[in-house]
Scaffold this motif. Structure first.
Motif, mmCIF file in Angstrom:
data_model
loop_
_atom_site.group_PDB
_atom_site.id
_atom_site.type_symbol
_atom_site.label_atom_id
_atom_site.label_comp_id
_atom_site.label_asym_id
_atom_site.label_seq_id
_atom_site.Cartn_x
_atom_site.Cartn_y
_atom_site.Cartn_z
ATOM 1 N N SER A 162 60.271 -22.026 -22.157
ATOM 2 C CA SER A 162 60.673 -22.847 -23.284
ATOM 3 C C SER A 162 62.164 -22.842 -23.439
ATOM 4 O O SER A 162 62.587 -23.905 -23.793
ATOM 5 C CB SER A 162 60.276 -22.011 -24.582
ATOM 6 N N GLY A 165 63.203 -25.434 -20.733
ATOM 7 C CA GLY A 165 63.277 -26.736 -21.336
ATOM 8 C C GLY A 165 64.382 -27.446 -22.272
ATOM 9 O O GLY A 165 64.719 -28.547 -22.152
ATOM 10 N N THR A 166 64.661 -26.528 -23.256
ATOM 11 C CA THR A 166 65.938 -26.979 -24.210
ATOM 12 C C THR A 166 66.937 -27.286 -23.395
ATOM 13 O O THR A 166 67.885 -28.162 -23.704
ATOM 14 C CB THR A 166 65.971 -25.655 -25.103
ATOM 15 N N ASN A 636 57.129 -29.550 -31.338
ATOM 16 C CA ASN A 636 57.853 -28.368 -31.137
ATOM 17 C C ASN A 636 57.808 -27.458 -32.410
ATOM 18 O O ASN A 636 57.398 -26.176 -32.091
ATOM 19 C CB ASN A 636 59.435 -28.647 -31.134
ATOM 20 N N TYR A 639 54.104 -26.283 -32.460
ATOM 21 C CA TYR A 639 54.087 -25.259 -31.460
ATOM 22 C C TYR A 639 54.126 -23.851 -31.980
ATOM 23 O O TYR A 639 53.536 -22.970 -31.565
ATOM 24 C CB TYR A 639 54.789 -25.695 -30.010
ATOM 25 N N LYS A 640 55.491 -23.877 -32.530
ATOM 26 C CA LYS A 640 55.807 -22.539 -32.996
ATOM 27 C C LYS A 640 55.110 -21.886 -34.026
ATOM 28 O O LYS A 640 54.712 -20.617 -33.939
ATOM 29 C CB LYS A 640 57.501 -22.595 -33.667
ATOM 30 N N PRO A 666 55.125 -27.426 -24.412
ATOM 31 C CA PRO A 666 56.589 -27.550 -24.251
ATOM 32 C C PRO A 666 56.735 -28.399 -23.093
ATOM 33 O O PRO A 666 57.748 -29.291 -23.157
ATOM 34 C CB PRO A 666 57.115 -26.097 -23.922
ATOM 35 N N THR A 667 56.163 -28.441 -22.062
ATOM 36 C CA THR A 667 56.324 -29.334 -20.975
ATOM 37 C C THR A 667 56.100 -30.842 -21.315
ATOM 38 O O THR A 667 56.901 -31.740 -21.164
ATOM 39 C CB THR A 667 55.469 -29.121 -19.814
ATOM 40 N N GLN A 670 58.980 -32.069 -23.323
ATOM 41 C CA GLN A 670 60.100 -32.142 -22.551
ATOM 42 C C GLN A 670 60.064 -33.653 -21.801
ATOM 43 O O GLN A 670 60.854 -34.453 -21.802
ATOM 44 C CB GLN A 670 60.463 -30.898 -21.493
#
Length: 769
Positions: A162, A165-166, A636, A639-640, A666-667, A670
Motif C-alpha cells: 500500500s 503504491g502511493t 481507496n 478499501y480502508k 490497491p493494485t 494504482q
C-alpha cells in the motif's frame, strides 16, 4: 550553458524578444519622440520583470541551502544587468531638443548577454531543485521495494505494498512531467521506457510476491519475483541516468559487465544485478549499434569526399565505415528466419557497395597523384553511385526486417500458445507442459529475432531506444512466463499461482503487441509517412506548483469511437447493476459508510458508462479522466473502511475470501491512477487513453463488487455492525514545484509597446509570445 528542457527555453523567449527589440533599436537614429518613450518603457518593464523574477529565485534559495550561494550570485548578476539595461534605455536631450541615446549598440549587447546568461543560470539552478524531488521520489520507491522484498508474511506485505503504491504514483507523476519537458529525443525515450517497465511491473510484483509467500519452497516462483524486482531497479537506475544526464550510481564496478542477459536472469544475486545494469548502460544508453546508424555514418563520410577529395586520411575511414555496415548486416544474413531470396540480395548489395567504394578510392588516389585541388566529374559520379548502392542496401534491409514482422504476425496465434501452456499447467501434466514450453521457447526466439532486426532499421532515436528495451524485455519475460507455468503445474490448485501466470502472460502479450506496433510505425516512416508529431506547449500550469505538462484540450469522441468502447461500458454497467442489487438490501444506507461509498462508486461508474453512449453529464474526455480520478480516490476510502471491518470477521473461509479480494484493490487503484495520469498528445492517443481508463475502471469496479458482496455476506452471516467513519487520504505532493517555471516574463513584457519598423512606422509587440 546547455538548456536541456523545453520549459526553460520557452520561459526565456519573451525576454529574448524584447531585448532583441532594444538591441535593434540602437542600430539606427531615433527621430520620433514617441519611439523614444517606448524604448524607455521597455527598459523599465525589463528591469521590473527581472526584479520580480529574482525575488522568486531568492525565496527558492532560502529554502534550498545546497544552491543558496550560487542562486544569490545569479540573482545579483540578473538584477545588475536589468538595472543597466534600464539605464541604457534612458534618453538625454540636447540643447536643440535633439534626442540622443545614452549608450551605443555594443553596450546594449553586452548588457543583454549578461542578463540572459544570469537569468538562464537562475532557471537551471531552480531546475536542480525539481530534479532533487524527482530523485527523492525514486529513492522512496527504492526503499519501499527493499521493504517489500524482505516481508515475511501477507499482513506485512499488504501494508508495505500500500505504501509502495502511493510512492509509485508520485514517481510516475514527476517522471512523466520530466519526460514531457526534456528536449533530447533520446532522453525522452529512455525515460518513457523506464516508466513503462515500472508500470507493467507493478501487477507482476504483486502476484509474484504473493506466489512466493504462499509457496516459499518453489524456485520458479522465487525467480519470477526476483526478476520483477531486478527489472524495477533497472528502470529506476535508468530514471537516475536520464535525470543526471549520464550518471548511474554505483555503476563503476559493473561497467565491464557482460552484455548478454543470463539464462536465469531472474536470480537476484549481486552478479545478476550488476550484469543487468551494465548491459543497459553499455548497449542502450550511450549508443545504438544498428545497421541504420552505420549506413548513415558511411554516407556522411562519402558526402564529405567532395571536400576531402578522398585524401589518404579519409580512405581508412571509408573502408572502416563500410566494414562496420557489412558486419552489422550479418544479423540479417545469419538469421534462421531470413529467406534465401533476401539473404542473397543483401550479400549482392554488400558486394556492390564494396565495388563502388573501391572505384571511389581509386579516383581519390588518382586525384591525389595529380595534385588536384577540386573535385572532378568522375569523382562526383562515383560519389553518387556509392550513395545509390548504400541506399539500395538500406532499402533491402528494411524490406527484410518488415517482411519478417509481417510473416510472423500473419501466421502466429499468440492466444493459442498461451492457452496450451496454461491448460497443461492447470492439469499438472509435466510432460505436455515441457512439450508446449519448447514450442513457446522457439516462438519467443522468433519474436526476439524479429525485434532485433526491427531495431536495426529503426530510423529515429526514439524508436531505437524503444525497440532495444523491447528486445531486452522479451528475453527476460519469455523465460518468466515458463517459470510461472511451472509454478502453477506444481501447485495446480493454487489460485495465487494461476493469477500470477495470467499476469505474466498479459505482460508477454503486451510486449508482442508492442513489436507489432513499432514495426508498423517503422514501416510508415520508411515509406515516407511521418506520424503525428507531438506539439509541446511550454510551461502549462493550471496554477502555482502545477505540472510541466500542459493539460490536454478536452475533446469529444465521435460516434465511431464511442461504439468501439461501448462494449467495455456495457460490461461496467452490468457490474454496477450487480452491486446496486446487493446494496439495495440495506435500506439504512445513510448510516452505513460501506454501503454509502459502494453506491457512490456505482453512480460514478454509471456516469462513465453513459459517457461511452454519448449521454450523461460527462461531455469531454477530460471530464471522464477527472471522474476516474475521483473513482480511484473513493475506492481507496472504501478499501480502508472494509480493511477496518475485516478485523471483526472471525477466522474462516469467509474472512479468507474477503481478504483475498481486498488485497487486490490497491493494485487496481494504482493501475487506474497510472492510466489517468499518463500524458497523451493527439486524437488517436487520447482515444486509446479513454479506452484504457474505461478498462481499468471496469477492472477496479469488478473487484470492488466482489469485495462489497463478500463484506455484506460476512455482516449477515456473523451479525456484525459495519458502520464507521469514512477516511480520506491526502495526496502526496512534492513540497516544491519549480516556481520560476510558473513565473513568466509576459506579465510585465507583453504590454503593447510601439517600436519603429524598417518602413518608419510602428509595430506592436505580440502579447501571445
Amino acid at each position: 550553458m546547455e538548456i536541456k528542457t523545453k520549459s526553460i527555453e520557452q520561459t526565456l523567449i519573451p525576454l529574448v524578444t524584447q531585448i532583441t527589440t532594444l538591441v535593434n533599436a540602437k542600430e539606427k537614429p531615433i527621430k520620433s519622440e514617441k519611439t523614444l518613450r517606448a524604448i524607455v518603457r521597455v527598459g523599465q518593464a525589463v528591469n521590473l520583470a527581472v526584479e520580480r523574477f529574482v525575488s522568486v529565485g531568492e525565496s527558492i534559495a532560502d529554502n534550498n541551502p545546497e544552491i543558496k550561494i550560487d542562486m544569490y550570485q545569479a540573482c545579483k548578476d540578473s538584477r545588475a544587468a536589468g538595472t543597466l539595461i534600464e539605464q541604457l534605455c534612458e534618453i538625454q536631450r540636447g540643447d536643440v531638443g535633439q534626442a540622443r541615446q545614452c549608450a551605443d549598440k555594443n553596450g546594449m549587447v553586452r548588457a543583454a548577454r549578461s542578463l540572459l546568461s544570469s537569468v538562464t543560470k537562475v532557471l537551471i539552478l531552480a531546475d536542480t531543485v525539481v530534479l532533487k524531488h524527482l530523485l527523492s521520489a525514486k529513492d522512496r520507491v527504492s526503499i519501499s521495494l527493499n521493504r517489500l522484498e524482505n516481508v515475511a508474511n501477507f499482513t506485512e506485505f499488504v501494508k508495505a505494498f500500500s505504501q509502495f503504491g502511493t510512492e509509485m504514483v508520485e514517481l510516475a507523476h514527476l517522471s512523466g512531467d520530466r519526460q514531457n519537458d526534456l528536449k533530447d529525443e533520446r532522453r525522452r525515450a529512455q525515460m518513457a521506457a523506464a516508466r513503462q517497465i515500472l508500470e507493467r511491473s507493478t501487477m507482476m510484483l504483486l502476484t509474484s510476491s504473493k506466489a512466493c509467500l504462499r509457496h516459499p519452497e518453489c524456485e520458479t516462483a522465487r525467480e519470477n519475483r526476483d526478476t520483477v524486482f531486478l527489472q524495477m531497479r533497472r528502470a529506476m537506475d535508468l530514471i537516475h541516468f536520464v535525470v543526471k544526464d549520464g550518471v548511474i550510481p554505483d555503476l563503476a564496478a559493473s561497467s565491464k559487465g557482460t552484455t548478454e542477459p543470463r539464462k536465469n536472469s531472474g536470480t537476484c544475486s549481486k552478479h545478476s544485478k550488476k550484469s543487468s545494469i551494465a548491459e543497459w548502460r553499455l548497449e542502450d544508453l550511450n549508443q545504438c549499434l544498428t545497421v541504420h546508424n552505420a549506413i548513415k555514418k558511411f554516407e556522411d563520410i562519402v558526402e564529405m569526399t567532395r571536400m576531402t577529395l578522398v585524401g589518404p586520411a579519409y580512405r581508412d575511414q571509408l573502408t572502416s565505415a563500410l566494414d562496420t555496415v557489412v558486419e552489422r548486416t550479418q544479423d540479417f544474413t545469419d538469421s534462421a528466419y531470413t529467406s534465401n531470396e533476401h539473404r542473397e540480395k543483401i550479400l549482392l548489395l554488400c558486394d556492390r557497395a564494396k565495388l563502388e567504394l573501391n572505384q571511389l578510392l581509386r579516383i581519390g588516389v588518382g586525384l591525389d597523384q595529380a595534385g588536384s585541388i577540386s573535385p572532378s566529374e568522375d569523382l562526383e559520379a562515383s560519389i553518387l553511385q556509392t550513395l545509390r548502392a548504400s541506399k539500395d542496401l538500406k532499402q533491402q534491409l528494411q524490406d527484410t526486417a518488415l517482411d519478417h514482422a509481417d510473416e510472423l504476425f500473419k501466421i502466429t496465434d499468440e492466444a493459442e500458445f498461451m492457452s496450451q501452456l496454461k491448460n497443461a499447467a492447470i492439469a499438472g501434466d509435466h510432460d505436455r507442459l515441457e512439450e508446449f514450453a519448447e514450442k513457446f521457447s522457439e516462438h519467443a526466439e522468433h519474436i526476439q529475432e524479429v525485434c532485433k532486426l526491427i531495431h536495426h532499421v529503426a530510423n529515429t532515436e526514439s524508436l531505437q531506444v524503444t525497440s532495444k528495451n523491447l528486445d531486452y524485455c522479451l528475453k527476460v519475460y519469455g523465460i518468466q512466463v515458463l517459470n510461472a507455468s511451472h509454478t502453477l503445474c506444481m501447485h495446480q490448485t493454487s489460485k495465487i499461482a494461476k493469477e500470477n501466470l495470467d499476469v505474466f502472460m498479459e505482460v508477454w502479450q503486451s510486449l508482442v503487441n508492442d513489436v507489432a506496433s513499432i514495426s508498423s510505425e517503422i514501416a510508415e516512416l520508411c515509406r515516407g509517412k511521418l506520424p503525428e508529431k507531438p506539439v509541446y506547449m511550454s510551461l502549462p500550469r493550471p496554477g502555482r506548483h502545477g505540472t510541466t505538462s500542459k493539460p490536454l484540450k478536452p475533446a469529444k469522441l465521435d460516434m465511431e469511437e464511442q461504439a468501439k468502447i461501448a462494449k467495455l461500458g456495457l460490461e461496467m454497467k452490468l457490474l454496477t447493476s450487480e452491486m446496486d442489487a446487493e446494496t439495495e438490501k440495506y435500506s439504512s444506507a445513510d448510516s452505513n459508510d460501506i454501503v454509502f461509498r459502494a453506491r457512490n462508486m456505482s453512480q460514478m461508474a454509471f456516469s462513465m458508462y453513459q459517457f461511452t453512449r454519448g449521454e450523461g453529464d460527462l461531455k469531454t474526455t477530460q471530464d471522464l479522466f477527472t471522474q476516474a480520478e475521483f473513482f480511484a480516490e473513493e475506492a481507496n476510502k472504501l478499501y480502508k473502511l472494509i480493511r477496518h471491518f475485516s478485523y471483526q470477521v472471525p477466522s474462516g473461509q469467509h474472512k479468507k475470501e474477503l481478504l483475498d479480494y481486498l488485497d487486490k484493490v490497491p493494485t487496481f487503484v494504482q493501475q487506474l491512477q497510472f492510466t489517468v495520469k499518463n500524458p497523451t498528445v493527439g486524437k488517436a492517443a487520447t482515444f486509446t487513453k479513454v479506452d484504457n481508463v474505461i478498462q481499468e475502471t471496469k477492472n477496479l469496479m469488478n473487484i470492488i463488487s466482489k469485495v462489497v458482496t463478500t463484506c455484506l455476506v460476512c455482516a449477515t452471516e456473523f451479525n456484525l455492525d459495519f458502520r464507521g467513519s469514512s477516511t480520506s487520504r491526502s495526496r502526496n505532493t512534492s513540497p516544491y514545484r519549480n516556481e520560476l517555471e510558473d513565473y513568466t516574463f509576459n506579465d510585465e513584457l507583453n504590454n503593447t509597446v510601439e517600436m519603429p519598423t524598417k518602413e518608419g512606422g510602428t509595430s506592436v509587440s505580440d502579447p501571445n509570445i
